[in-house]
Each structure stands twice: as C-alpha cells, then as structure tokens.
Scaffold this motif. Structure first.
Motif, PDB file in Angstrom:
ATOM      1  N   ALA A 248      64.456  31.916  37.756  1.00 29.00           N
ATOM      2  CA  ALA A 248      63.708  33.090  36.848  1.00 29.00           C
ATOM      3  C   ALA A 248      63.421  33.500  37.300  1.00 29.00           C
ATOM      4  O   ALA A 248      61.860  32.746  37.894  1.00 29.00           O
TER       5      ALA A 248
ATOM      6  N   GLY B 162      67.457  28.261  36.374  1.00 27.91           N
ATOM      7  CA  GLY B 162      67.721  29.591  36.227  1.00 27.91           C
ATOM      8  C   GLY B 162      67.812  30.033  34.515  1.00 27.91           C
ATOM      9  O   GLY B 162      68.265  28.723  33.973  1.00 27.91           O
TER      10      GLY B 162
ATOM     11  N   ARG C   7      68.768  35.306  27.617  1.00 27.14           N
ATOM     12  CA  ARG C   7      67.995  36.136  27.721  1.00 27.14           C
ATOM     13  C   ARG C   7      67.201  36.929  27.159  1.00 27.14           C
ATOM     14  O   ARG C   7      66.165  37.158  27.014  1.00 27.14           O
TER      15      ARG C   7
END
Length: 453
Positions: A442, A388, A394
């Motif tokens: 993810a 992730g 992000r």
C-alpha cells in the motif's frame, strides 16, 4: 426606546408601501390640482380668442353679418356699437343686452373677465368667461364681446377634487390591503419553515422543512435549512456512533485490566506480580493511546487551533526512522532537502507515527518514506510491501474505529483511530491524505502546503 415601525416584517413592509404610495399620490395630486385648472381655462380662452378675433376681422373689413356663426364651445358672440346697440349676435339671441360693461379703449386688445350669465333657452345662469375687444370699422368703432361657459371646466375640476380627496384614501387603503395580503402570502412559507424548525429536537433530526416551488430567496432558505439539518443529522449520528464505538473500545482494555487485577487480588500468593504488572501496564498504555487520540480528534473536530510554527518535515522523518532503527521492518528514507511546512510539530509527528505504525504492521519486511517538493506542496509518500488494501476498502479505513479483518489479525490491540486521525491532521493543515494504487503493498500520500521562505 420608541419604535417608529412595528416589529412584524409584514406590518413594516405594509407601512412602508403605504407611506410611499401616499407620498406619490399626494405629490401627483398637488401637481394635478395646480396644473389642470390653468390648462382647462387656457383652452377655453384660446377658443374664445379665436372666435372673437374672427368676428373682429369681419367687422374691420365691413363684412359683419347680422347673425354670427358661433362655435359650440361658446355661449354667445355680440357686436355692440358705442351707443349700446347690438349690431350682430349669436342666432336666436339678437336682442341681448351687452354682456358686460367693460369698454376697452385700445383697439385690438382683449379684456377678459368672468360673469354669471342668464341663458333664456334653459332659464339657467352660467359661469362664463367674457372677452371684449374694441375694433375700428368703416362705420366707426364697435366692441366685440364673446362668452364661453366655464360650467364644464368647473364640473371637471369638482370631479377631480372629489377623486383626489376621496379617492386617495381609498387607494391608500387598497395599497395597504394588497401589500398586506401579498407579503403575507410571500411569508407564509417562512412561517411553515419556522414551525417545522421549532418542532425539530436533538432526539429526532430526520424531519425536513417544506421547500416552496417559487424559486426565490425563500426556496434558497428552505434548501439551505435542509442542508444544514442534513449536516446536523450526520454530525449527531457520527457523534452517537463515535461515543458508542469509543465506549466499546475503552471497555475492552478496562475489562481486561480489571480482570487481571481481580485475579491477582483473589490469589495473591499464586500471582506472578511482575508479569501481572507488565500486562496491566500494557492495558494502561493502550488506554492512554486511545484517550490521546480521542482528545486530539475532539480538538480537531471543534476547530481548536494548535500552536503552529515552521516545521521541517525531513527532520521529523529522520527522527521517526532513528527511533525505529533495529525493528522487525527496515525503513528506508532517502536524503531529502529541507521541506518546511507551517503546522503543529506534535500533530505532524503523530501523523507520521500513525502512518509508519500502520505500514510496519502490514509490511513484509520493508517500508520506504520519501519526502519531496511538488510545486507549492510538500509530498510525503509512505510505501510498504505488504498485502495491500482492496479498492473497496480504501476509504473505509479512514472511518473512525473501522478495522479490517487483516488488521485485527495482525494487531489485536489496535484502536481504529490512527488513519482517521492522520487524515484529520492533514486536512487541518490545509492538506490531504489519500491511499493510491501500488503493487505490492500500500502507498499513502500526504500533501501539505509548502511554507515559503
């Protein structure tokens, strides 16, 4: 070509304002000069008719006094017999000869003329309006005369004409001067904005134009100019950073390739040429990938429209899964109905390639690709079961040449352009690409406009 108005906005507005003011003043003056004299004379005649009618009524009823009560607006009142004898007159002037030789024939009808009359008290001649009216009395017919001075009317008209013919040019000059100053004051911030913009160069985009606090259109112009300068500065900074990062990324494979070739050329007998060729080919492929992605990003940045047609996203996903069959990571793609979008097949295929490359690079052993319709959008969801990405990173992963430490450890040959290019392609197709919460791993979600039948 002959210009009617000057080039300067200030001069043009001053000229227009002066012409409009001249038109208004000339029209108003013409109407005033045409209407005022008649109005003033009508007022004098009304007073004269009232006074003469009052005296005529007294004479008709036989109650005529020797001295006539004369209003202050009149010069003289007289009652004259047919033989020319003054029967009654204004006090202080009983022996005046008749005012005029007019002898009206019809009783009750007023006859009006104008004369210069001599006034004994001030030894002056007065321009007067004279009225005569024949009246029948018990003693016989008499003529009532009245005289009202027009000197005040002439004085007012003279002043009015002087005001019109002398004051109008002065007023127009005042209008032009005030307009010139007001427009100059209003355009002064524009001149400051222009001078600052003229000094700004491509080497220094940090300066900003002054924003006036007037709150009008010039303030909006200054704010818009500063916003544009902000975008230009960010664009220039992005371009400089892009060039620097691209140069850095290209230098590594080029340096590696050059080193390999120099070693092979220096020790030809000791070189394993097939292995050297394979390594050189890997470096060339990496260079080719970087150049291809840079060219596609450049086209997207400049807004060059690629050829577009209806593309079935499900077909693209199935082809990607087929090409990756037998790899380290299993890719699951549930069957999906046709999902048509209007776009470039090459760019959409590159979008899926970059996202699947990223997912398989980070996945522990499984990647899932789901295509579905959500109202008027085609939604592509790519999920891996890797470690992730931290929430604070992000958005950073969509910046060009940004590679997280984990990505560098997993693949030293990455460019940091795959995810930024994927987002640019999604945006260019009217969609968006985001990274959503998911545990573990993810999840990237692509939304593209659905192409109607």
């Amino acid at each position: 070509m002959i210009r009617i108005f000057p080039r300067s906005i200030r001069a043009r507005l001053t000229t227009v304002a002066t012409l409009v003011a001249a038109l208004v003043f000339i029209t108003t003056s013409a109407i005033t000069l045409a209407a005022v004299p008649g109005s003033l004379r009508t007022a004098v005649r009304t007073d004269l008719e009232t006074a003469v009618g009052w005296v005529a009524e007294q004479a008709r009823t036989g109650r005529l006094p020797a001295q006539l009560n004369t209003p202050s607006s009149l010069q003289l009142l007289q009652v004259v017999s047919p033989q020319g004898q003054v029967l009654a007159a204004t006090p202080g002037r009983p022996l005046e000869p008749r005012l005029t030789t007019i002898r009206p024939r019809n009783p009750g009808v007023a006859h009006v003329t104008e004369h210069l009359l001599h006034h004994a008290t001030d030894a002056r001649h007065h321009h007067c309006m004279v009225m005569a009216m024949l009246v029948r009395t018990p003693e016989g017919p008499v003529t009532v005369y009245g005289a009202a001075s027009l000197d005040r009317v002439n004085t007012v008209l003279g002043r009015l004409r002087a005001l019109v013919f002398l004051g109008t040019p002065l007023i127009l000059l005042g209008v032009a001067g005030v307009t010139w100053m007001i427009v100059g004051s209003a355009l002064r911030p524009v001149e400051r904005i222009r001078s600052v913009l003229a000094e700004i160069s491509g080497k220094d985009l940090s300066r900003r134009v002054p924003v006036p606090d007037t709150g009008d259109e010039i303030t909006d112009l200054a704010v818009t100019a500063n916003t544009t300068l902000d975008r230009l500065e960010r664009s220039a900074e992005t371009q400089r950073r892009f060039v620097a990062d691209a140069s850095h990324e290209l230098r590594s494979p080029i340096s590696g390739l050059r080193t390999q070739l120099e070693l092979a050329a220096a020790y030809p007998d000791e070189t394993d040429w097939p292995a050297a060729g394979a390594r050189a080919l890997e470096s060339v492929e990496r260079l080719t990938g970087i150049v291809d992605e840079l060219l596609m990003l450049a086209r997207l940045d400049t807004g060059v429209a690629a050829e577009r047609r209806v593309v079935d996203v499900c077909d693209l996903v199935r082809e990607q899964v087929r090409r990756r069959a037998g790899g380290r990571v299993a890719i699951a793609a549930p069957p999906c109905p046709p999902a048509p979008v209007l776009g470039s097949p090459l760019q959409l295929d590159r979008l899926l390639t970059n996202l699947l490359d990223n997912a398989t690079r980070h996945a522990a052993g499984r990647v899932e690709v789901v295509v579905e319709e959500d109202r008027d959008e085609v939604v592509i969801t790519i999920t891996d079961d890797g470690a992730g990405i931290a929430p604070e990173d992000r958005e950073r992963i969509f910046e060009r040449f940004v590679r997280l430490e984990e990505a560098r450890a997993l693949d030293k040959g990455g460019t940091g352009l795959g995810l930024p290019l994927s987002r640019e392609i999604a945006v260019a197709h009217g969609g968006r690409l985001v990274l959503t919460d998911h545990r573990p791993g993810a999840r990237f979600v692509v939304r593209l406009p659905l192409c109607p039948d």
